[in-house]
Design a protein around this motif. Structure first.
Motif, mmCIF file in Angstrom:
data_model
loop_
_atom_site.group_PDB
_atom_site.id
_atom_site.type_symbol
_atom_site.label_atom_id
_atom_site.label_comp_id
_atom_site.label_asym_id
_atom_site.label_seq_id
_atom_site.Cartn_x
_atom_site.Cartn_y
_atom_site.Cartn_z
ATOM 1 N N TYR A 96 0.813 -1.221 0.000
ATOM 2 C CA TYR A 96 0.000 0.000 0.000
ATOM 3 C C TYR A 96 0.850 1.276 0.000
ATOM 4 O O TYR A 96 0.315 2.376 -0.025
ATOM 5 C CB TYR A 96 -0.943 0.005 1.205
ATOM 6 C CG TYR A 96 -2.011 -1.057 1.108
ATOM 7 C CD1 TYR A 96 -3.230 -0.792 0.496
ATOM 8 C CD2 TYR A 96 -1.781 -2.333 1.607
ATOM 9 C CE1 TYR A 96 -4.207 -1.775 0.395
ATOM 10 C CE2 TYR A 96 -2.754 -3.325 1.506
ATOM 11 C CZ TYR A 96 -3.956 -3.041 0.896
ATOM 12 O OH TYR A 96 -4.917 -4.017 0.781
ATOM 13 N N GLU A 148 0.535 3.423 -3.293
ATOM 14 C CA GLU A 148 -0.811 4.003 -3.350
ATOM 15 C C GLU A 148 -0.944 5.137 -2.333
ATOM 16 O O GLU A 148 -1.548 6.172 -2.623
ATOM 17 C CB GLU A 148 -1.851 2.923 -3.062
ATOM 18 C CG GLU A 148 -3.276 3.442 -3.063
ATOM 19 C CD GLU A 148 -4.284 2.380 -2.659
ATOM 20 O OE1 GLU A 148 -5.440 2.765 -2.367
ATOM 21 O OE2 GLU A 148 -3.933 1.195 -2.618
ATOM 22 N N GLU A 149 -0.370 4.940 -1.148
ATOM 23 C CA GLU A 149 -0.393 5.969 -0.103
ATOM 24 C C GLU A 149 0.242 7.260 -0.616
ATOM 25 O O GLU A 149 -0.330 8.354 -0.481
ATOM 26 C CB GLU A 149 0.377 5.435 1.105
ATOM 27 C CG GLU A 149 0.489 6.364 2.291
ATOM 28 C CD GLU A 149 1.270 5.716 3.429
ATOM 29 O OE1 GLU A 149 1.871 6.465 4.226
ATOM 30 O OE2 GLU A 149 1.296 4.466 3.524
ATOM 31 N N ALA A 209 0.809 8.069 -3.817
ATOM 32 C CA ALA A 209 0.063 8.587 -4.968
ATOM 33 C C ALA A 209 -1.142 9.407 -4.521
ATOM 34 O O ALA A 209 -1.426 10.471 -5.086
ATOM 35 C CB ALA A 209 -0.384 7.422 -5.849
ATOM 36 N N ARG A 210 -1.830 8.943 -3.494
ATOM 37 C CA ARG A 210 -3.004 9.684 -3.000
ATOM 38 C C ARG A 210 -2.579 10.983 -2.322
ATOM 39 O O ARG A 210 -3.248 12.015 -2.464
ATOM 40 C CB ARG A 210 -3.814 8.802 -2.061
ATOM 41 C CG ARG A 210 -4.491 7.633 -2.775
ATOM 42 C CD ARG A 210 -5.310 6.774 -1.825
ATOM 43 N NE ARG A 210 -6.437 7.515 -1.268
ATOM 44 C CZ ARG A 210 -7.298 6.999 -0.392
ATOM 45 N NH1 ARG A 210 -7.143 5.742 0.011
ATOM 46 N NH2 ARG A 210 -8.287 7.724 0.081
ATOM 47 N N GLU A 241 -1.628 -1.732 5.430
ATOM 48 C CA GLU A 241 -2.883 -1.167 4.912
ATOM 49 C C GLU A 241 -3.489 -0.176 5.890
ATOM 50 O O GLU A 241 -3.889 0.934 5.511
ATOM 51 C CB GLU A 241 -3.870 -2.296 4.629
ATOM 52 C CG GLU A 241 -5.200 -1.796 4.082
ATOM 53 C CD GLU A 241 -6.175 -2.923 3.800
ATOM 54 O OE1 GLU A 241 -7.288 -2.633 3.314
ATOM 55 O OE2 GLU A 241 -5.842 -4.100 4.062
#
Length: 202
Positions: free
Chosen positions: A30, A33-34, A36-37, A151
């Motif tokens: 994750y 993604e962390e 990217a957000r 996560e």
């Protein structure tokens, strides 16, 4: 106490110290993604993910940053805290590496296991990732003192940054994110939230 006093007494960053740095090390499902957000909320941020998250590149980006967020595997070495590290694409980023920074980030968030631990060495000297960055000029550090699930940690960190962008101090942002997590009833999320501490000026 001396590190806390230095953090409180130090002037907030000004001038060209406005960089936001977002880093995701390897092996965290994750982590990318962390980051990217988070990048969607920090326009113009330096983002180092995958093969770009190499030790030299990360150190160069961290040097003088206003806000830095690092999602990575963290390891605390109780036998030799100076070898405590964050896992990067080409190997460990150790305390020794951090000590080469001209100035550590003003606010540093380590979304990594055991990154807030320090060991007491002869002469009552604290050593570890947290002690290193605070001694180098970091005013605020959010880091964990236990192993934390990937996560659930990512969700907590996104909430911390949401509060920071609304004007909360790092300590307030972490406290509010933790309080919201504690009320949700998810035991893994609660375990992740409880593992993080804010060091420094708050």
């Amino acid at each position: 106490a001396a590190l806390w006093h230095a953090a409180v007494a130090q002037a907030p960053p000004g001038g060209d110290r406005a960089a936001v740095v977002l880093v995701a090390g390897p092996g965290l499902p994750y982590g990318a993604e962390e980051v990217a957000r988070l990048a969607r909320s920090y326009r113009g941020a330096t983002r180092l993910v995958g093969e770009r998250a190499r030790v030299a590149a990360v150190l160069a980006a961290l040097d003088g940053a206003r806000l830095a967020h690092v999602a990575a595997h963290g390891t605390f070495r109780s036998d030799n805290p100076l070898f405590s590290c964050l896992a990067m694409a080409d190997g460990p980023l150790t305390v020794y590496d951090l000590e080469t920074l001209g100035r550590a980030p003003d606010t540093l968030i380590l979304s990594a296991c055991e990154s807030g631990l320090s060991g007491l060495r002869p002469g009552d000297e604290l050593m570890g990732l947290a002690a290193a960055v605070l001694s180098l000029g970091t005013r605020n550090l959010i880091a964990s003192v236990v192993a934390v699930p990937d996560e659930q940690t990512a969700s907590l960190m996104l909430d911390v940054h949401r509060h920071l962008r609304r004007g909360a101090t790092p300590a307030e942002a972490l406290c509010r994110a933790q309080a919201a997590t504690m009320g949700a009833g998810d035991m893994r999320a609660i375990a992740a939230a409880a593992g993080f501490i804010c060091f420094g000026a708050g």
